[in-house]
Design a protein around this motif. Structure first.
Motif, PDB file in Angstrom:
ATOM      1  N   ILE A 138      -1.256 -31.617   5.589  1.00 22.75           N
ATOM      2  CA  ILE A 138      -0.030 -31.952   6.326  1.00 22.75           C
ATOM      3  C   ILE A 138       1.116 -31.028   5.940  1.00 22.75           C
ATOM      4  CG2 ILE A 138       1.728 -33.744   6.588  1.00 22.75           C
ATOM      5  CD1 ILE A 138      -0.478 -35.806   6.461  1.00 22.75           C
ATOM      6  N   ALA A 139       1.211 -30.724   4.635  1.00 27.15           N
ATOM      7  CA  ALA A 139       2.277 -29.809   4.199  1.00 27.15           C
ATOM      8  C   ALA A 139       2.121 -28.444   4.857  1.00 27.15           C
ATOM      9  CB  ALA A 139       2.256 -29.685   2.673  1.00 27.15           C
ATOM     10  N   HIS A 140       0.872 -27.930   4.895  1.00 21.81           N
ATOM     11  CA  HIS A 140       0.649 -26.629   5.549  1.00 21.81           C
ATOM     12  C   HIS A 140       0.927 -26.702   7.041  1.00 21.81           C
ATOM     13  CE1 HIS A 140      -0.689 -24.722   1.961  1.00 21.81           C
ATOM     14  NE2 HIS A 140      -1.853 -25.391   1.844  1.00 21.81           N
ATOM     15  N   ASP A 141       0.482 -27.821   7.683  1.00 22.10           N
ATOM     16  CA  ASP A 141       0.716 -27.949   9.131  1.00 22.10           C
ATOM     17  C   ASP A 141       2.204 -28.027   9.452  1.00 22.10           C
ATOM     18  OD1 ASP A 141      -1.966 -27.902   9.472  1.00 22.10           O
ATOM     19  OD2 ASP A 141      -2.217 -30.066   9.735  1.00 22.10           O
ATOM     20  N   THR A 142       2.940 -28.824   8.667  1.00 25.68           N
ATOM     21  CA  THR A 142       4.382 -28.940   8.930  1.00 25.68           C
ATOM     22  C   THR A 142       5.099 -27.621   8.680  1.00 25.68           C
ATOM     23  OG1 THR A 142       4.655 -29.795   6.674  1.00 25.68           O
ATOM     24  CG2 THR A 142       4.480 -31.409   8.453  1.00 25.68           C
ATOM     25  N   ASP A 143       4.667 -26.874   7.643  1.00 30.12           N
ATOM     26  CA  ASP A 143       5.274 -25.555   7.404  1.00 30.12           C
ATOM     27  C   ASP A 143       5.011 -24.619   8.575  1.00 30.12           C
ATOM     28  OD1 ASP A 143       6.256 -26.399   5.010  1.00 30.12           O
ATOM     29  OD2 ASP A 143       4.651 -25.533   3.793  1.00 30.12           O
ATOM     30  N   ALA A 144       3.744 -24.647   9.050  1.00 27.65           N
ATOM     31  CA  ALA A 144       3.420 -23.772  10.183  1.00 27.65           C
ATOM     32  C   ALA A 144       4.176 -24.183  11.433  1.00 27.65           C
ATOM     33  CB  ALA A 144       1.912 -23.798  10.441  1.00 27.65           C
ATOM     34  N   LYS A 145       4.280 -25.513  11.656  1.00 23.35           N
ATOM     35  CA  LYS A 145       4.994 -25.989  12.835  1.00 23.35           C
ATOM     36  C   LYS A 145       6.474 -25.650  12.747  1.00 23.35           C
ATOM     37  CE  LYS A 145       5.743 -30.147  15.610  1.00 23.35           C
ATOM     38  NZ  LYS A 145       5.462 -31.592  15.722  1.00 23.35           N
ATOM     39  N   THR A 146       7.064 -25.839  11.558  1.00 23.84           N
ATOM     40  CA  THR A 146       8.480 -25.505  11.376  1.00 23.84           C
ATOM     41  C   THR A 146       8.727 -24.024  11.596  1.00 23.84           C
ATOM     42  OG1 THR A 146       8.696 -27.316   9.792  1.00 23.84           O
ATOM     43  CG2 THR A 146      10.417 -25.643   9.785  1.00 23.84           C
ATOM     44  N   PHE A 147       7.857 -23.178  11.052  1.00 23.52           N
ATOM     45  CA  PHE A 147       8.009 -21.741  11.242  1.00 23.52           C
ATOM     46  C   PHE A 147       7.868 -21.371  12.714  1.00 23.52           C
ATOM     47  CE2 PHE A 147       6.053 -17.543  11.631  1.00 23.52           C
ATOM     48  CZ  PHE A 147       7.000 -16.763  10.991  1.00 23.52           C
ATOM     49  N   LYS A 148       6.889 -22.017  13.399  1.00 24.55           N
ATOM     50  CA  LYS A 148       6.688 -21.733  14.814  1.00 24.55           C
ATOM     51  C   LYS A 148       7.911 -22.145  15.626  1.00 24.55           C
ATOM     52  CE  LYS A 148       3.692 -22.871  18.723  1.00 24.55           C
ATOM     53  NZ  LYS A 148       2.527 -23.672  19.179  1.00 24.55           N
ATOM     54  N   ASN A 149       8.445 -23.344  15.335  1.00 23.20           N
ATOM     55  CA  ASN A 149       9.619 -23.811  16.064  1.00 23.20           C
ATOM     56  C   ASN A 149      10.809 -22.882  15.842  1.00 23.20           C
ATOM     57  OD1 ASN A 149       8.198 -26.008  17.033  1.00 23.20           O
ATOM     58  ND2 ASN A 149       8.862 -27.375  15.390  1.00 23.20           N
ATOM     59  N   GLN A 150      11.012 -22.466  14.577  1.00 22.99           N
ATOM     60  CA  GLN A 150      12.118 -21.551  14.290  1.00 22.99           C
ATOM     61  C   GLN A 150      11.917 -20.218  14.981  1.00 22.99           C
ATOM     62  OE1 GLN A 150      13.025 -19.558  10.296  1.00 22.99           O
ATOM     63  NE2 GLN A 150      14.340 -21.385  10.234  1.00 22.99           N
ATOM     64  N   HIS A 151      10.662 -19.743  15.018  1.00 16.05           N
ATOM     65  CA  HIS A 151      10.375 -18.479  15.699  1.00 16.05           C
ATOM     66  C   HIS A 151      10.639 -18.599  17.190  1.00 16.05           C
ATOM     67  CE1 HIS A 151       8.461 -14.658  16.555  1.00 16.05           C
ATOM     68  NE2 HIS A 151       7.685 -15.260  17.454  1.00 16.05           N
ATOM     69  N   GLU A 152      10.218 -19.725  17.781  1.00 16.35           N
ATOM     70  CA  GLU A 152      10.471 -19.918  19.213  1.00 16.35           C
ATOM     71  C   GLU A 152      11.960 -20.027  19.501  1.00 16.35           C
ATOM     72  OE1 GLU A 152       8.252 -23.289  20.408  1.00 16.35           O
ATOM     73  OE2 GLU A 152       6.302 -22.252  20.390  1.00 16.35           O
ATOM     74  N   SER A 153      12.705 -20.726  18.613  1.00 12.54           N
ATOM     75  CA  SER A 153      14.153 -20.810  18.811  1.00 12.54           C
ATOM     76  C   SER A 153      14.794 -19.429  18.735  1.00 12.54           C
ATOM     77  CB  SER A 153      14.765 -21.736  17.755  1.00 12.54           C
ATOM     78  OG  SER A 153      14.269 -23.056  17.899  1.00 12.54           O
ATOM     79  N   SER A 154      14.365 -18.611  17.767  1.00 12.66           N
ATOM     80  CA  SER A 154      14.903 -17.248  17.667  1.00 12.66           C
ATOM     81  C   SER A 154      14.532 -16.427  18.897  1.00 12.66           C
ATOM     82  CB  SER A 154      14.366 -16.571  16.403  1.00 12.66           C
ATOM     83  OG  SER A 154      14.761 -17.281  15.246  1.00 12.66           O
TER      84      SER A 154
END
Length: 504
Positions: A138-154
């Motif tokens: 879950i920690a890895h998934d949330t990190d990946a999801k957070t990074f993906k969301n931040q990348h999409e926002s950028s």
């Protein structure tokens, strides 16, 4: 109350609660788990140094003295109790003690309890390990999801900046075109104003000829062809002036519309510049940026006033409005050029016609002094009344300045209301209507004033005509041939009337 139970010589004496019958008692899991990890001294060895009421030495001494408990049991050889090692023997077991032995756990239960603890341990460790693995996943998934969301926002911010840059470049192009068009319209407006100023000379010449011809005396004061042509020339000049004024008004209105469109373009450009700076700063933010902070609840704040479609439509509408105004400006410049040519040709044609009439009237002399005196008195009275009326109209016009200033000041102050407060409310409608009504009133008064001034001018001209007709009868030919025709030689050419020297 507690009872004390005995065991074999290798055992110790302990105090325990009385066990119930018919049920198997197992110790709690926690105490059993702890007992399995503790290391004890050799089991069931009780130190005799302990000063306890149940220590073996006391019990043994009591047994040595043949207590009633020991006497109740049959003894085969009583002398054996007197031996030295008899002190260390366990006294015979009573029926109650024998019964207590059956209340303890069996080896099967002991092994079963151990196996239960082992299984519980294995299950607990397996569950804990699965939980740890799930937490890591879950920690890895949330990190990946957070990074993906931040990348999409950028990425979205970058795309937004590209859209803003596109529209900003389109706005800059249109601003340049509109600024050039405003300069062109302003130049044509100056040319039209110059042409209007050039008509003052011909009008003055025609009016001066009329005034001079009013100096004729007697029969020479007739409404002949020359006078008709001069009046027609004045009308032609005034009609040309009206057309030029209308063109100037149209150009002024078009300049206002162009400047309004340019203002909207510049305002939109400034807003996009500010938005681009803000989005640029947001696009450059990362997890290690300085100045980051929490803004609790900001995700719930929605103060937006547009969506991407309406945002693009707003800028596109501004561009279309500017293009429409530029097209209207080009058409207006064509109309202005046509009007300049038409007015110049009309005035020059009428000038030649008037000159022909002058030449035909030079040889003619007429006397028109009938009833001059009576009409002159009436004209003087009317002049006085008209002057009083004009003074009254000017005062009425002056009285409209203060209400107009109040209404326009209110409107100007209300234009500074911030953001959405800039509402076209009922007071706004009423103020706009009030200004329009004052303007209409002023226009009416001005028209009446101009009409009064024109009437006064006509009265003055009539008065001058009558007075001159009485005094300058003999110089009528001089007026027509020398004075009038002499001043008409200064009539401007068609090039000057069309104001080509002031063209863009």
């Amino acid at each position: 109350m507690q009872d004390y139970y005995g065991q074999t010589m290798t055992g110790s004496y302990f105090s325990a609660p009385r066990m119930g019958t018919g049920a198997t008692f197992l110790p709690p899991l926690e105490s059993t788990m702890q007992a399995s990890y503790k290391s004890y001294a050799p089991p069931f060895i009780v130190s005799q140094s302990l000063n306890l009421p149940w220590k073996p030495s006391v019990y043994y001494r009591g047994a040595n003295k043949l207590s009633p408990l020991s006497q109740s049991a049959p003894v085969a050889n009583p002398s054996i109790l007197m031996r030295d090692d008899a002190v260390y023997r366990v006294p015979p077991m009573l029926p109650s003690n024998r019964t207590a032995l059956f209340s303890k756990y069996t080896p099967t239960e002991w092994f079963k309890s151990n196996n239960t603890n082992y299984r519980t341990s294995d299950f607990t460790r397996s569950a804990a390990q699965r939980l740890r693995d799930e937490n890591v996943r879950i920690a890895h998934d949330t990190d990946a999801k957070t990074f993906k969301n931040q990348h999409e926002s950028s990425k979205n911010l970058g795309q937004r900046m590209s859209d803003i840059n596109f529209w900003k470049s389109e706005l800059h192009k249109e601003i340049d075109e509109m600024q050039k068009e405003i300069n062109d319209v302003a130049a044509w407006k100056q040319r039209t104003e110059h042409a209007l100023r050039e008509t003052e000379g011909p009008l003055a010449i025609a009016q001066e000829c009329l005034f001079n011809r009013e100096k004729r005396q007697g029969i020479d004061l007739v409404n002949d062809a020359v006078e008709k042509e001069l009046l027609k020339e004045v009308d032609t000049i005034k009609r040309s002036q009206d057309q030029l004024r209308k063109m100037i008004d149209r150009q002024s209105a078009q300049l206002s519309m162009n400047r309004a469109a340019l203002h909207e373009l510049e305002k939109d450009t400034a807003d996009k510049w500010r938005s681009l700076n803000i989005d640029g700063k947001c696009h450059q933010l990362h997890n290690n940026s300085e100045g980051l902070a929490y803004f609790r609840g900001v995700e719930g704040v929605d103060n937006t006033v547009s969506v991407p479609e309406s945002w693009a439509k707003f800028t596109n509408d501004n561009l279309l409005r500017s293009q429409r105004e530029r097209n209207a400006s080009r058409g207006l410049r064509g109309d202005v050029d046509s009007v300049l040519q038409e007015t110049a040709n009309d005035m020059w044609t009428q000038y030649n016609t008037s000159n022909v009439a002058f030449q035909g009237r030079v040889a003619e002399t007429l006397d028109a002094r009938n009833n001059i005196q009576a009409h002159l008195a009436k004209v003087l009275q009317e002049i006085n009344e008209m002057e009083n009326n004009i003074s009254m109209m000017r005062k009425a016009l002056q009285d409209k300045n203060a209400p107009l200033q109040v209404a326009q000041s209110r409107l100007d102050s209300r234009t500074r209301r911030p953001n959405v407060e800039l509402c076209r409310d009922q007071p706004q409608h009423r103020l706009v209507r009030e200004v329009s009504e004052i303007y209409e009133t002023v226009d009416i008064l001005q028209n009446r004033l101009r009409a009064g001034e024109a009437a006064l001018q006509e009265l003055v001209r009539t008065k001058t005509t009558l007075e001159h007709d009485l005094s300058v009868k003999n110089n009528s030919l001089f007026i027509d041939k020398e004075k009038c025709m002499g001043v008409r030689r200064t009539y401007p050419t068609t090039t000057k009337l069309a104001a080509y020297r002031q063209g863009p």
